[in-house]
Structures are given as C-alpha cells and as structure tokens.
Write an enzyme that holds these catalytic residues in place. Structure first.
Site, mmCIF file in Angstrom:
data_model
loop_
_atom_site.group_PDB
_atom_site.id
_atom_site.type_symbol
_atom_site.label_atom_id
_atom_site.label_comp_id
_atom_site.label_asym_id
_atom_site.label_seq_id
_atom_site.Cartn_x
_atom_site.Cartn_y
_atom_site.Cartn_z
ATOM 1 N N LYS A 62 0.838 -1.195 0.000
ATOM 2 C CA LYS A 62 0.000 0.000 0.000
ATOM 3 C C LYS A 62 0.880 1.255 0.000
ATOM 4 O O LYS A 62 2.086 1.187 0.239
ATOM 5 C CB LYS A 62 -0.906 0.005 1.230
ATOM 6 C CG LYS A 62 -0.165 0.087 2.554
ATOM 7 C CD LYS A 62 -1.130 0.049 3.733
ATOM 8 C CE LYS A 62 -0.360 0.158 5.055
ATOM 9 N NZ LYS A 62 -1.273 0.177 6.214
ATOM 10 N N ARG B 190 -10.640 0.715 15.124
ATOM 11 C CA ARG B 190 -10.511 1.533 13.920
ATOM 12 C C ARG B 190 -11.521 0.981 12.929
ATOM 13 O O ARG B 190 -12.688 1.348 12.972
ATOM 14 C CB ARG B 190 -9.058 1.467 13.424
ATOM 15 C CG ARG B 190 -8.633 2.563 12.524
ATOM 16 C CD ARG B 190 -7.151 2.499 12.228
ATOM 17 N NE ARG B 190 -6.705 1.199 11.713
ATOM 18 C CZ ARG B 190 -5.489 0.947 11.279
ATOM 19 N NH1 ARG B 190 -4.578 1.900 11.302
ATOM 20 N NH2 ARG B 190 -5.162 -0.234 10.828
ATOM 21 N N TYR C 56 16.719 29.491 8.721
ATOM 22 C CA TYR C 56 15.539 30.235 9.142
ATOM 23 C C TYR C 56 15.395 30.236 10.660
ATOM 24 O O TYR C 56 15.641 29.225 11.327
ATOM 25 C CB TYR C 56 14.286 29.623 8.534
ATOM 26 C CG TYR C 56 14.087 29.944 7.077
ATOM 27 C CD1 TYR C 56 13.879 31.252 6.646
ATOM 28 C CD2 TYR C 56 14.090 28.925 6.120
ATOM 29 C CE1 TYR C 56 13.686 31.546 5.302
ATOM 30 C CE2 TYR C 56 13.889 29.199 4.775
ATOM 31 C CZ TYR C 56 13.697 30.513 4.377
ATOM 32 O OH TYR C 56 13.497 30.790 3.045
ATOM 33 N N MET D 71 12.629 24.213 2.812
ATOM 34 C CA MET D 71 11.875 23.504 1.792
ATOM 35 C C MET D 71 12.772 22.770 0.803
ATOM 36 O O MET D 71 12.480 21.636 0.406
ATOM 37 C CB MET D 71 10.953 24.465 1.033
ATOM 38 C CG MET D 71 10.081 23.775 -0.009
ATOM 39 S SD MET D 71 9.012 24.917 -0.915
ATOM 40 C CE MET D 71 7.885 25.434 0.370
#
Length: 385
Positions: free
Chosen positions: A55, A153, A274, A328
């Site tokens: 998956k 679930r 940053y 990023m």
C-alpha cells in the site's frame, strides 16, 4: 541498475546520465534487499503464506517494481489500502491475489469483480452489500472478514461476529479469509497484545473453514500464536525494525545520496538557517545540499541550539550533524571535523545509508520509519538496484 523518474510507470527506464546529473539527490531502492527481507519473514512465519503489503506505493518505494520482484521470488498475495491502488497494481499483474484493506465503499462492488480483487469487509452494511452483489451476479471472487480485536478503527464488532458463523451471507462470496490487526505487536509485553491474541483465537474457532490472518511485520516475531495461515508484513520488507527492543534483523532497502551545492565557512557566533535557531559555537564549515522538507526530509529532523541532535549525514565515511533548520529545498551539514577540509562542491553525502537507517532518521525526527519512507519526494532521481 535501472531508473525511473516516474516509478508509477510500468517499468523503470534506463538511467539518463544527463537527468541523473541534474537531480540534487539520488534515491536508490535495493529491490534485492526487499526480496531478501521477504524471504526471511517467510521463513519466520513457518508454514504460513507470506504475503506483502504494498500500500501507499510500497511505502513510497514503487509498488510496481517492488511487487514484480516479490512475485518473481514467489509471493502470491499483495495487500493495498485503497481500490485505486489495487487497480494500478492489477494493470501490471493479471494473476496475483490482491486484497484491499480499507473497507468497501458503497457502490464499488462491480469494480472489485471486474478487476478480480478482494475487498476487506469490516461492517454489517459492507457484508450485506457485498453478499447481495455476489448473489445477484453469481460472483464468487471472495473477500476477507475483518474483526476488530482491540484496534478500534475498522472491523466488525465482536458482538456482531458470533451470529455470522452460520450466516448465509458468508456463503454468498464473503468468506475466504478472517483477519484482524494487531495494535501493539512491536511491544510483546503490552497487555493489549496478549488480549488481541486471545480474542482472535476465539474468532478463529468460530470460522474453522476460513483461512486466518493476524500477523503484521512485528506480529510475525510473536511466533505461532500470531502467524496462522497468512502473514502480512509491511514495514519490515522495506528495512524497518519489526523488533525495536532488539537489533534490526532486516536489510536496509534505501540509500539517499545528495550532492553538495556549496561549502561555506561560518564564524563563531553566526547563526544558520531560518529562525536563527542554530549558532556556530566555533568557526564552522558547512556543506549545503539541495534536499529539504519538500523532498520528504522532515523539518522535524532539524538541529538547533536547544536540540543539537538533529539528523546526521555520512560524509566520506564520517557521521556529520545537520546545522540549523531544514528548509523547503535545502539543508546544511556541519563538516567542520572532516579530514582534508571536508567535501567539495559536487561531492556526495549520504542522508540514508547502511549506517543511517530509516529508524535512526525517524528517531531524530520524532516520528516513525513509516512516515520517513512514505514522505520521500518526487524530485529525487530514483534508481532500482
């Protein structure tokens, strides 16, 4: 080696030297290691069939090339989460058993029959819809019956299971497998593990004619009480440790190597990245590489003054810490302690390798290896080895 910039296509293409040189980093998927891991798990499972969970595009590594290699090694059954995943897998594999785990969405029965897929039925409405379709169309393709034993679930409630043992719904195409899912298999001492094993044992006795499946990757290492007729390994196939309290028995299946864009010297007291969250404690030498959180290298693995132990990279065989926040598209590596001045522009540095496995990176990012793998981005040049 073969490579593909779009690993969803039918087969990886031959590497294009120009494209490889253009990419900021190369992700190598060791398909042979995945096959070796599957064989080890099959051996641990004893006489149970060893399926493969592919998956989420084989946990981000490419469902088609991975399933092809596993099928060639003898794997007969593949598990995915959603119907579109199964449709894509079936397009390149007309014969394997493909089981869809995440329930039966309304109105999708015909697609399962058309593609010869098997749904996993986890509620009475799902069971009724599937049985009605099978009865009306004479379909006998089979399905799995999912019983919840403590995950809370998906899955049939235990009070709904007993009346189903002799229910004609099961005769109408809903009974080839009864299954449940372990919530704490990676912690054998957890009380829920023993409770789920006991509950599923009782469920299994109610459906003696159906094959039974309980064990995921970690469940395989619980022994015969969990393996039953079919096991469903996922993360262990791709190198994740199914026994976190012990050394990892699985082979690493991925290697991520980036190329240095720039090397720069930073005076003591200067900050990096940053937010100015990392301060050079001495005159430092940094290697900047074109990998960031847009590539799935999680921002949570950053290093800062408060948390110096972010992720590490292997530079010329030496572990080197990250410096500052992962942005990023870029991250910085502190290579001050490297011999001979450290790397130069264009040199390779490893962000995942034999020494820095997915579990190690996950620990530094405060997450799990599953998220590391499934986050790996599309900008890497992908190579299947």
């Amino acid at each position: 080696m073969t490579s593909s910039r779009n690993h969803a296509n039918a087969a990886p293409a031959t590497p294009h030297a120009g494209h490889q040189a253009e990419a900021g980093a190369q992700l190598t998927i060791d398909v042979a290691a995945i096959v070796e891991n599957w064989r080890l798990l099959a051996e641990r499972a004893g006489g149970a069939e060893c399926a493969a969970v592919v998956k989420a595009d084989a946990y981000g590594l490419g469902a088609e090339p991975v399933s092809r290699a596993l099928k060639a090694a003898g794997c007969k059954t593949f598990f995915v989460a959603q119907l579109p995943e199964a449709r894509r897998l079936r397009a390149g594999d007309p014969t394997s058993t493909i089981q869809v785990l995440s329930g039966l969405l309304p109105g999708t029965c015909a697609a399962y029959a058309e593609l010869r897929l098997r749904p996993t039925l986890g509620s009475l409405p799902e069971l009724q819809e599937w049985a009605g379709f099978c009865r009306a169309n004479g379909w006998r393709g089979g399905a799995a019956l999912h019983v919840d034993t403590g995950m809370n679930r998906l899955g049939l409630r235990r009070e709904d299971v007993a009346p189903l043992a002799d229910n004609p719904l099961l005769a109408d195409g809903a009974g080839n497998l009864v299954m449940s899912h372990l919530a704490t298999a990676d912690d054998p001492g957890h009380p829920l593990t023993a409770r789920q094993l006991g509950l599923f044992r009782a469920v299994r006795q109610q459906f003696p004619l159906l094959r039974a499946s309980l064990a995921n990757s970690s469940g395989i290492f619980l022994g015969a009480d969990a393996t039953y007729d079919l096991v469903r390994p996922g993360i262990a196939l791709y190198g994740g440790n199914p026994t976190p309290q012990h050394p990892n028995p699985m082979r690493s299946a991925v290697r991520l190597v980036a190329r240095v864009l720039q090397v720069r010297d930073v005076p003591a007291g200067e900050t990096v990245g940053y937010g100015a969250t990392w301060t050079a404690q001495r005159r430092s030498r940094l290697a900047v590489v074109p990998v960031g959180y847009a590539d799935g290298f999680l921002r949570a693995a950053s290093a800062s003054d408060r948390r110096r132990e972010g992720a590490v990279a292997t530079v010329a065989g030496r572990p080197c810490p990250l410096a500052g926040r992962i942005s990023m598209d870029l991250l910085a590596i502190d290579v001050t302690d490297c011999e001979d001045g450290g790397p130069s522009r264009g040199d390779p540095v490893a962000l995942l390798d034999e020494a820095i496995g997915i579990d190690h990176l996950a620990e530094r990012a405060g997450t799990i290896s599953y998220e590391i793998l499934t986050s790996l981005g599309a900008r890497y040049a992908r190579v299947y080895a």
